[in-house]
Write an enzyme that holds these catalytic residues in place. Structure first.
Site, PDB file in Angstrom:
ATOM      1  N   GLU A   1      47.367  97.929 -70.364  1.00  0.00           N
ATOM      2  CA  GLU A   1      48.146  97.417 -71.485  1.00  0.00           C
ATOM      3  C   GLU A   1      48.356  98.453 -72.585  1.00  0.00           C
ATOM      4  O   GLU A   1      49.423  98.491 -73.217  1.00  0.00           O
ATOM      5  CB  GLU A   1      47.459  96.176 -72.067  1.00  0.00           C
ATOM      6  CG  GLU A   1      47.398  94.992 -71.119  1.00  0.00           C
ATOM      7  CD  GLU A   1      46.204  95.000 -70.178  1.00  0.00           C
ATOM      8  OE1 GLU A   1      46.057  94.055 -69.383  1.00  0.00           O
ATOM      9  OE2 GLU A   1      45.406  95.960 -70.244  1.00  0.00           O
TER      10      GLU A   1
ATOM     11  N   ARG B   1      44.596  93.726 -76.057  1.00  0.00           N
ATOM     12  CA  ARG B   1      43.961  94.960 -75.592  1.00  0.00           C
ATOM     13  C   ARG B   1      44.707  96.204 -76.097  1.00  0.00           C
ATOM     14  O   ARG B   1      44.214  97.311 -75.940  1.00  0.00           O
ATOM     15  CB  ARG B   1      43.893  94.965 -74.070  1.00  0.00           C
ATOM     16  CG  ARG B   1      43.432  93.638 -73.487  1.00  0.00           C
ATOM     17  CD  ARG B   1      43.183  93.729 -72.002  1.00  0.00           C
ATOM     18  NE  ARG B   1      41.775  93.967 -71.745  1.00  0.00           N
ATOM     19  CZ  ARG B   1      41.272  94.298 -70.564  1.00  0.00           C
ATOM     20  NH1 ARG B   1      42.076  94.452 -69.535  1.00  0.00           N
ATOM     21  NH2 ARG B   1      39.995  94.493 -70.402  1.00  0.00           N
TER      22      ARG B   1
ATOM     23  N   LYS C   1      41.610  89.647 -49.039  1.00  0.00           N
ATOM     24  CA  LYS C   1      41.826  88.546 -49.966  1.00  0.00           C
ATOM     25  C   LYS C   1      42.371  87.340 -49.202  1.00  0.00           C
ATOM     26  O   LYS C   1      43.264  87.463 -48.373  1.00  0.00           O
ATOM     27  CB  LYS C   1      42.817  88.969 -51.052  1.00  0.00           C
ATOM     28  CG  LYS C   1      42.656  88.227 -52.366  1.00  0.00           C
ATOM     29  CD  LYS C   1      43.412  88.920 -53.489  1.00  0.00           C
ATOM     30  CE  LYS C   1      43.105  88.264 -54.828  1.00  0.00           C
ATOM     31  NZ  LYS C   1      43.795  88.931 -55.949  1.00  0.00           N
TER      32      LYS C   1
END
Length: 632
Positions: A367, A395, A280
């Site tokens: 979640e 969610r 990244k």
């Protein structure tokens, strides 16, 4: 090359490895330059330059379906499909969306802004392909962080069972928005260090069977040996057990390695997973050296130093106020536990984690698990405080209904990014939580007018022992008000009169209070005296105030930075109907549509949620009310 001339990725098929490497370097520099001005998801995109180029070279978009999970790593895809010249408008009002968007290009076959959706979408597309007897590849690209989401694991299970032809690209950079957590993350770490394991069954069998007389038996023996050896070569072989053919790990910055394994995958029947290792932030030192992933999503920055260019604002961030208050409470209350779904950095919980590492639980992108785990904590007399973005709480709706509210458990929710959030656009606007929380029995919802009231609301939530309670707070910085030295509870359901007035009343809360006060001051100059009430408890309503105002039969304007359908204004209308009141009531809020990206002020202007519109609505309410009185 002139990157704005890239209109269709087909041209990549004519490029050799050296030319691809030159193009990759040009794309990286372009992104570093452009995002230093507009901001955006820099780290994720710098890490997938070679991978995106290799995928577009080996597959034929849009016939072949490239499906980006989360979508914040789709900038190179956008450039290759004709949108390079729009990057000056990235994430801006009426500009280029920061996520895949179908109305931008036929190459964007799936829209997303939340994680863990790509595999389920891909399975649906693969089933549709086979039902229609079409021939094309379906290629979901999912990160190691998103793979921890329960929905992704459900999809893996189904894909492995159905044996559909799918090519899953696992982009493994060891990071999501924050460092990944959990057993799956650890298993991927072992795979990274175990070396390559390439299962090319068909090619191996064809080769061995060419040996005269004994070739078939050798092939059978080799298959058994290979199936035994794989457990030594790659610990666990999780994906093979799920029914996938596994290739990897593959160097995600080596075109030859990428293209070789993609070619293997295209020849393999059934579901395939290519485990690609990327870095990244690759190609930009400040992002490469970022251990805490603060280069995931960035605002403008200085290219040479990587220094972030931030507006001068001495007021603390709302999320920092919440985190600091939790830290203060935790110092005297051993029962407090703070839970977050992969948002330690986003919700500014680093200091809390440093001071109370055993009392902060990062569950990863999960979640639903976070919500029910919080409920479990509550059953044992603990004080769980779940810090979660409004748009991510969506969610966990079933868990809210079934596990928290139905059992009336003492779970506190810190709902971050409530209201319009700006540049991330429609997938991240936190405007639905009031509507989907308000109708749940036992739930209390509140929102502060400033950061001082915010700290008292957090304290109120952690001391509330009668069921679930939520504190909403917006993105960005507070108002810079003085902070009380000691914390106190706010009486549940009690509103606050901020400005008196006898001609009309504005009921509002949170971010729209300043707008209402400004409108009231302007109206006062016209001789119209409008009361402004801080309706800080969205549920329960302050019935005492409502009875008093509705008995006077003065016009009421409700104002909220949230959806009108089922929102706070709807609650006021319901109260009037249930108590047989008939005042003039007007609601202002978010209309029944998704709101795209832009500065919050621009978005408010677009949907007529402004001071001037408040003044217009109050004047119209007074005219209607006066006409009614004359007729009476």
């Amino acid at each position: 090359m002139d990157l704005t001339k890239m209109k269709n990725p087909k041209f990549l098929k004519e490029l050799n490895t050296e030319e691809l490497e030159i193009l990759a370097a040009e794309i990286r520099q372009f992104l570093i330059n452009k995002l230093s001005v507009t901001g955006g998801h820099l780290g994720a995109n710098l890490g997938v330059v070679e991978l995106t180029l290799a995928l577009h070279k080996q597959f034929n978009s849009p016939k072949d379906k490239l499906i980006f999970d989360v979508g914040h790593q789709s900038y190179i895809h956008k450039m290759l499909t004709g949108r390079t010249d729009q990057f000056d408008t990235l994430r801006q009002f009426k500009g280029l969306c920061g996520f895949p968007k179908m109305n931008e290009s036929e190459h964007d076959v799936w829209e997303t802004g939340h994680s863990s959706t790509s595999l389920s979408a891909a399975m649906g597309m693969a089933i549709a392909r086979d039902m229609k007897k079409e021939k094309n590849f379906v290629v979901p690209i999912i990160g190691d962080g998103a793979l921890t989401g329960g929905m992704a694991l459900e999809a893996l299970n189904h894909i492995g069972h159905e044996k559909k032809n799918l090519t899953v690209i696992l982009n493994d950079n060891e990071m999501s928005i924050a460092g990944n957590v959990g057993a799956l993350h650890n298993a991927l770490g072992r795979m990274r260090s175990a070396g390559k394991y390439n299962r090319v069954k068909d090619e191996l069998e064809v080769l061995l069977k060419r040996i005269p007389a004994v070739g078939g038996k050798i092939a059978q023996t080799a298959e058994r040996v290979k199936d035994s050896m794989k457990y030594f070569m790659v610990p666990g072989m999780l994906f093979e057990e799920f029914g996938f053919t596994y290739f990897g790990p593959v160097d995600g910055h080596d075109f030859r390695d990428l293209e070789k394994h993609i070619a293997y995958a295209k020849k393999t029947e059934g579901p395939v997973l290519i485990h690609v290792i990327t870095q990244k932030g690759k190609g930009y030192k400040p992002a490469e050296m970022d251990e805490k992933d603060k280069w995931h999503g960035v605002g403008p920055y200085k290219i040479d130093s990587g220094e972030k260019i931030k507006p001068v604002n001495t007021a603390p961030a709302w999320s920092q106020v919440v985190s600091d208050t939790l830290e203060t409470i935790a110092a005297t209350d051993d029962r407090l536990a703070v839970i977050t779904p992969a948002m330690i950095l986003g919700s500014k919980l680093e200091k809390f984690q440093e001071r109370f590492p055993e009392r902060l639980f990062d569950v990863g992108i999960a979640e639903q698990h976070a919500t029910t785990m919080s409920a479990g904590l509550a059953t044992q007399g603990m004080k769980p405080f779940l810090v979660i973005y409004s748009t991510f709480l969506q969610r966990a709706y079933d868990q809210l209904v079934h596990d928290v509210c139905r059992q009336n458990l003492n779970v506190a929710f810190g709902i971050d990014r409530a209201g319009l959030v700006g540049a991330d656009g429609e997938t991240h606007q936190g405007v639905f939580d009031i509507a989907f929380l308000r109708h749940l029995p036992n739930m209390v919802i509140m929102m502060p007018k400033d950061e001082n009231e915010c700290q008292h609301m957090v304290y109120t939530a952690t001391n509330y022992d009668s069921g679930p309670i939520a504190v909403r707070f917006p993105r960005g910085n507070g108002l810079g008000v003085p902070m009380d030295a000691s914390l106190s509870t706010i009486p549940i359901g009690k509103w606050e009169v901020l400005k008196k007035g006898a001609d009309a009343v504005i009921l509002t809360f949170g971010t729209t209070i300043e707008m209402a006060l400004a409108a009231s001051e302007n109206l006062q100059k016209q001789g119209i005296h409008v009361e402004v009430i801080n309706a800080r408890f969205i549920k329960p309503l302050d019935e005492t105030i409502l009875h008093e105002r509705m008995q006077k039969n003065i016009p009421i304007l409700t104002l909220e930075e949230a959806v009108l359908k089922g929102g706070f204004g709807s609650a006021v209308l319901e109260f009037a109907e249930e108590n047989n009141y008939h005042p003039y009531i007007k609601r202002m809020g978010i209309p029944d549509r998704y709101i795209e990206q832009g500065e919050v002020d621009q978005l408010l202007e677009e949907i007529n949620l402004t001071k001037d519109q408040i003044i217009t609505e109050i004047n119209q309410l007074l005219l209607s009310s006066n006409d009614k009185q004359k007729r009476a």
